[in-house]
Structure formats: C-alpha cells, structure tokens
Design a protein around this motif. Structure first.
Motif, PDB file in Angstrom:
ATOM      1  N   LYS A 281      54.389 111.219  29.116  1.00 37.19           N
ATOM      2  CA  LYS A 281      52.928 111.309  29.109  1.00 37.19           C
ATOM      3  C   LYS A 281      52.335 110.536  30.285  1.00 37.19           C
ATOM      4  O   LYS A 281      51.351 110.981  30.895  1.00 37.19           O
ATOM      5  CB  LYS A 281      52.375 110.774  27.792  1.00 37.19           C
ATOM      6  CG  LYS A 281      50.857 110.917  27.688  1.00 37.19           C
ATOM      7  CD  LYS A 281      50.307 110.383  26.384  1.00 37.19           C
ATOM      8  CE  LYS A 281      48.793 110.534  26.348  1.00 37.19           C
ATOM      9  NZ  LYS A 281      48.199 109.977  25.099  1.00 37.19           N
ATOM     10  N   LEU A 282      52.933 109.389  30.618  1.00 34.10           N
ATOM     11  CA  LEU A 282      52.468 108.631  31.775  1.00 34.10           C
ATOM     12  C   LEU A 282      52.577 109.479  33.040  1.00 34.10           C
ATOM     13  O   LEU A 282      51.663 109.495  33.871  1.00 34.10           O
ATOM     14  CB  LEU A 282      53.292 107.350  31.923  1.00 34.10           C
ATOM     15  CG  LEU A 282      52.983 106.497  33.155  1.00 34.10           C
ATOM     16  CD1 LEU A 282      51.587 105.887  33.053  1.00 34.10           C
ATOM     17  CD2 LEU A 282      54.037 105.387  33.328  1.00 34.10           C
ATOM     18  N   ALA A 283      53.685 110.199  33.179  1.00 39.74           N
ATOM     19  CA  ALA A 283      53.864 111.060  34.350  1.00 39.74           C
ATOM     20  C   ALA A 283      52.785 112.139  34.399  1.00 39.74           C
ATOM     21  O   ALA A 283      52.201 112.403  35.460  1.00 39.74           O
ATOM     22  CB  ALA A 283      55.257 111.691  34.314  1.00 39.74           C
ATOM     23  N   ALA A 284      52.513 112.766  33.254  1.00 36.34           N
ATOM     24  CA  ALA A 284      51.484 113.807  33.218  1.00 36.34           C
ATOM     25  C   ALA A 284      50.112 113.238  33.577  1.00 36.34           C
ATOM     26  O   ALA A 284      49.363 113.831  34.364  1.00 36.34           O
ATOM     27  CB  ALA A 284      51.452 114.454  31.833  1.00 36.34           C
ATOM     28  N   ASN A 285      49.783 112.095  33.015  1.00 35.74           N
ATOM     29  CA  ASN A 285      48.495 111.462  33.332  1.00 35.74           C
ATOM     30  C   ASN A 285      48.410 111.081  34.806  1.00 35.74           C
ATOM     31  O   ASN A 285      47.350 111.189  35.432  1.00 35.74           O
ATOM     32  CB  ASN A 285      48.290 110.223  32.467  1.00 35.74           C
ATOM     33  CG  ASN A 285      47.911 110.562  31.038  1.00 35.74           C
ATOM     34  OD1 ASN A 285      47.361 111.619  30.765  1.00 35.74           O
ATOM     35  ND2 ASN A 285      48.213 109.662  30.112  1.00 35.74           N
ATOM     36  N   ALA A 286      49.530 110.611  35.360  1.00 35.76           N
ATOM     37  CA  ALA A 286      49.534 110.163  36.759  1.00 35.76           C
ATOM     38  C   ALA A 286      49.355 111.318  37.730  1.00 35.76           C
ATOM     39  O   ALA A 286      48.825 111.140  38.832  1.00 35.76           O
ATOM     40  CB  ALA A 286      50.834 109.425  37.070  1.00 35.76           C
ATOM     41  N   VAL A 287      49.793 112.521  37.335  1.00 34.93           N
ATOM     42  CA  VAL A 287      49.650 113.686  38.202  1.00 34.93           C
ATOM     43  C   VAL A 287      48.307 114.386  37.974  1.00 34.93           C
ATOM     44  O   VAL A 287      47.579 114.696  38.929  1.00 34.93           O
ATOM     45  CB  VAL A 287      50.812 114.686  37.958  1.00 34.93           C
ATOM     46  CG1 VAL A 287      50.604 115.962  38.765  1.00 34.93           C
ATOM     47  CG2 VAL A 287      52.145 114.042  38.320  1.00 34.93           C
ATOM     48  N   ILE A 288      47.967 114.615  36.721  1.00 32.76           N
ATOM     49  CA  ILE A 288      46.794 115.437  36.387  1.00 32.76           C
ATOM     50  C   ILE A 288      45.488 114.667  36.545  1.00 32.76           C
ATOM     51  O   ILE A 288      44.529 115.157  37.165  1.00 32.76           O
ATOM     52  CB  ILE A 288      46.915 115.974  34.944  1.00 32.76           C
ATOM     53  CG1 ILE A 288      48.145 116.871  34.808  1.00 32.76           C
ATOM     54  CG2 ILE A 288      45.648 116.721  34.544  1.00 32.76           C
ATOM     55  CD1 ILE A 288      48.495 117.221  33.372  1.00 32.76           C
ATOM     56  N   ASN A 289      45.424 113.457  35.977  1.00 29.83           N
ATOM     57  CA  ASN A 289      44.140 112.756  35.895  1.00 29.83           C
ATOM     58  C   ASN A 289      43.516 112.453  37.260  1.00 29.83           C
ATOM     59  O   ASN A 289      42.356 112.798  37.496  1.00 29.83           O
ATOM     60  CB  ASN A 289      44.294 111.477  35.073  1.00 29.83           C
ATOM     61  CG  ASN A 289      44.446 111.773  33.590  1.00 29.83           C
ATOM     62  OD1 ASN A 289      44.753 112.898  33.194  1.00 29.83           O
ATOM     63  ND2 ASN A 289      44.235 110.762  32.766  1.00 29.83           N
ATOM     64  N   PRO A 290      44.235 111.798  38.178  1.00 30.15           N
ATOM     65  CA  PRO A 290      43.581 111.499  39.458  1.00 30.15           C
ATOM     66  C   PRO A 290      43.283 112.749  40.276  1.00 30.15           C
ATOM     67  O   PRO A 290      42.257 112.816  40.965  1.00 30.15           O
ATOM     68  CB  PRO A 290      44.578 110.579  40.168  1.00 30.15           C
ATOM     69  CG  PRO A 290      45.883 110.833  39.513  1.00 30.15           C
ATOM     70  CD  PRO A 290      45.575 111.198  38.102  1.00 30.15           C
ATOM     71  N   ALA A 291      44.153 113.755  40.205  1.00 33.40           N
ATOM     72  CA  ALA A 291      43.908 114.976  40.989  1.00 33.40           C
ATOM     73  C   ALA A 291      42.644 115.683  40.509  1.00 33.40           C
ATOM     74  O   ALA A 291      41.801 116.095  41.320  1.00 33.40           O
ATOM     75  CB  ALA A 291      45.113 115.914  40.886  1.00 33.40           C
ATOM     76  N   THR A 292      42.490 115.832  39.191  1.00 35.07           N
ATOM     77  CA  THR A 292      41.296 116.506  38.665  1.00 35.07           C
ATOM     78  C   THR A 292      40.055 115.642  38.829  1.00 35.07           C
ATOM     79  O   THR A 292      38.955 116.159  39.028  1.00 35.07           O
ATOM     80  CB  THR A 292      41.482 116.864  37.185  1.00 35.07           C
ATOM     81  OG1 THR A 292      41.797 115.671  36.434  1.00 35.07           O
ATOM     82  CG2 THR A 292      42.604 117.873  37.011  1.00 35.07           C
ATOM     83  N   ALA A 293      40.211 114.316  38.756  1.00 34.25           N
ATOM     84  CA  ALA A 293      39.066 113.427  38.944  1.00 34.25           C
ATOM     85  C   ALA A 293      38.545 113.504  40.376  1.00 34.25           C
ATOM     86  O   ALA A 293      37.333 113.506  40.614  1.00 34.25           O
ATOM     87  CB  ALA A 293      39.450 111.984  38.595  1.00 34.25           C
TER      88      ALA A 293
END
Length: 388
Positions: free
Chosen positions: A256-268
């Motif tokens: 989940k950390l990996a998913a958050n690290a890829v998805i969250n900043p890119a979409t933000a």
C-alpha cells in the motif's frame, strides 16, 4: 502476542454475522452487546466512517474533537454522524435497487458523545480503547494530547496512510516498557470523503476492505483484555475485515505504501483522478509507473530482503496498477489536501521511502523528486497565504 491474539479472535468470531449501514433514514445504535467505550481520535472521513459503524454495532462511542467549539457544533446538530453510501451506485447488486437519478439518503447514527481533546486529562478519565484516524502528519501531536489517559490495560488502533507512525509514537512516548498500551495497526482500502459543507457527514464512495494486526508488544506483559475486545469489535464490522498476523499485514502495508507513493503525488501534482494514470493514451505515465515501482522494489530488496518475492518490481507494479483501476474515479487524499491548501502526508509516504533508501545505501531519485515537488507545492500555498 500477535499470533495468540489472531487465533483467539478466530475462535471467538467463528459464527459472527455481518450487517451493513445502507438503510434509509435515521438509525439508532444497533443491539450488539455493549462493551466499554471506544474513543475515536480524528473526525475526518475515515474516523467518521469507523465511528458510525462501531456505534451501529452497539458500542458506546466518543469522538475526540479538536476544540470545544467543534464539540458544541456536534451537539447542536444532534450528536450524530451521517454516512452517505455512494458505493451502492457501482455495487453489482445494490445498484439495481436504485432508480435512475435517485439520490442516496444519508444513514444517520445518533447517540454519540464528543469531548474536546484539550480538556484536562484528569477530568475525562482513562481511555480503554482508542481508534486513531488522524492524518499521519497530525498523529504525534494529537496522540500526545491523550497519552496520559492511556495505560497498560489500554489498546490503540492506528489507521494512517504511509508508514513510520507507530515507530514515531514509540520513540516519542514509550522509550521505557512501563504503562505501555497494546497497539493494533490497520490498513483501510475503503474509499471515503468528507461531504462538502457538512462537518459530520462522510461519503462512503467505494467498498473496499480492512486488515488489522497487533504489533509485537512494546511492554513485557501480554495483551490486555481490551485488545481482544477491540479487535473483535472491528472484526464484526461490515467492512470486509480481516485479522492477520503482523508479518502478513506488514507485506500489505508495504504494498500500500508503494501504491500511495506512486499514485498520490502524481495525481496531486497533475490535479487528476486516479484513473487517468491508466488511460490508454498515457504510455508515458505507464513508463513512469514502471520506473517508480522498480525503484521502490530496489529499496525494499535492501531493507526487507526476506520479502524479495512478495515485493518484486513486477508484484509491486501489478498491485499499483490494480489500485489505479479499482480507484479510477477517486481523488487521492494527497490531491484533496493540496487542493484545499492543507499539509500532506508525503513525509510519511515518499519521505519514508527516501529515508529507508538512505539508510540502506540505495538511490531513490524518483521518490526524492516527488517528495521535493509536493513540499514545494505546500510551500507555494503557504507563501500565498503569508506573502511576507
């Protein structure tokens, strides 16, 4: 302790039924057997969702709010939480019960108490069971407000994005094995948002799952009764809950950390929904995801070599891609924070990976760049608010 608690829970809950909060109108508390009071720290979307479900299951609930004015507002609107179950619109069977264009009536749960977190600890008494649903960046300060109300017979549930919160609490408050509560760590994959303009309304946008495990004990004594009681209360919730051993949850948290690290900043940074990352015409984004997942896999390979197969670059990219697809219509929590000018959880997501890479001598240019860009975005907003 973690293995024993998981086994005890499985024996105790072998015949548990499950109930969903999707009835229309107002609901009082369910008829489940009452246990000692559960305090919920953090009245955001996740905290409200768990508080509502726990109250519906019959548990006495107290919200710990950030000010007396918030307590007053909560009491003026009836000491209740409302849940709007938007997930039924896309559920394979539940959506068939909706008429075209029909609004979803909020389900209202009442009989909930509230306290100001700043009230003198001596006036409020001991907390036996605490669910901490604050943002990762707010957790240490908020936890410090209630720490003196916790003891060796207390149990704390941590529900934060990212990693490192438990370790930070341990360093800050529990350097000695005296009067230490038990800790349960959870991961939540349900989509939920605070309803716009409604302080105590949460929108349950996507039906996901939850997984919980007890952390290895910080204290020498075994788990208190409150740990099994609180784990059982969580397991009974109709949120697709699993109780596992810590080693199993640890792998899930790292994915989940990996998913958050890829998805969250890119979409933000892009200001887009998650699904745009997997659009057919976004081959450049696909390349970014592959490189980012490979970098995270390299960090994990040095930090957690015994998990090399579970956390390979292929396994991580497959997991991240699946999360993008499942949450395609969602706006990441980091995007919501950036759009609202709030501090983000980036220090506990990409920041955690950068620190881990540094500790193990691994290069992490992608995560370093994402961390720097989100911090720059936060600073730019702060500069607009305070130009001098």
């Amino acid at each position: 302790m973690a293995v024993v608690l998981a086994e005890q829970w499985q024996r105790r809950t072998a015949v548990l039924g499950r109930r969903y909060i999707y009835s229309r109108g107002t609901m009082s508390a369910g008829t489940g057997s009452a246990t000692s009071r559960i305090h919920v720290l953090g009245a955001g979307a996740v905290g409200l969702l768990f508080a509502a479900h726990l109250r519906q299951a019959g548990h006495p609930i107290t919200l710990l709010l950030r000010s007396q004015s918030a307590v007053d507002r909560f009491e003026r609107q009836g000491s209740r939480i409302s849940v709007i179950n938007d997930w039924v619109r896309v559920h394979p069977s539940r959506r068939l019960l909706l008429q075209p264009g029909e609004d979803i009536t909020p389900c209202t749960i009442d009989g909930i108490q509230a306290e100001d977190i700043h009230t003198d600890n001596d006036q409020q008494g001991v907390i036996s069971k605490l669910v901490v649903a604050t943002k990762a960046q707010d957790t240490l300060q908020a936890f410090g407000r209630v720490r003196m109300r916790l003891g060796a017979q207390s149990t704390v549930v941590l529900l934060q994005n990212g990693m490192g919160v438990f370790e930070a609490i341990q360093r800050e408050f529990y350097t000695q094995p005296d009067n230490v509560p038990a800790f349960i760590v959870g991961t939540n994959a349900h989509g939920c948002l605070r309803a716009s303009g409604d302080e105590f309304v949460t929108r349950h946008t996507a039906m996901g799952s939850c997984t919980f495990a007890t952390r290895p004990a910080l204290a020498a004594c075994g788990a208190p009764d409150s740990a099994l009681e609180l784990m059982t209360a969580l397991a009974e919730l109709p949120l697709d809950v699993a109780v596992v051993n810590w080693s199993e949850l640890h792998v899930q948290l790292l994915l989940k950390l990996a998913a958050n690290a890829v998805i969250n900043p890119a979409t933000a940074l892009a200001g887009c929904h998650n699904g745009l990352m997997s659009s057919h015409d976004m081959s450049t984004m696909s390349g970014f995801m592959t490189l980012a997942c490979a970098e995270i896999a390299a960090i994990y390979a040095r930090a957690h070599p015994h998990l090399h197969e579970e956390l390979s670059a292929h396994a991580i990219e497959e997991y991240v891609t699946r999360i993008v697809q499942v949450t395609a219509q969602n706006r990441s929590s980091m995007l919501q924070d950036v759009a609202s000018g709030r501090p983000t959880e980036v220090d506990w997501i990409n920041g955690h990976l950068v620190r881990l890479a540094h500790q193990h001598g691994v290069s992490a240019p992608i995560n370093t760049a994402l961390l720097a860009l989100i911090k720059l975005r936060e600073a730019a907003f702060e500069k607009r608010l305070n130009p001098f």
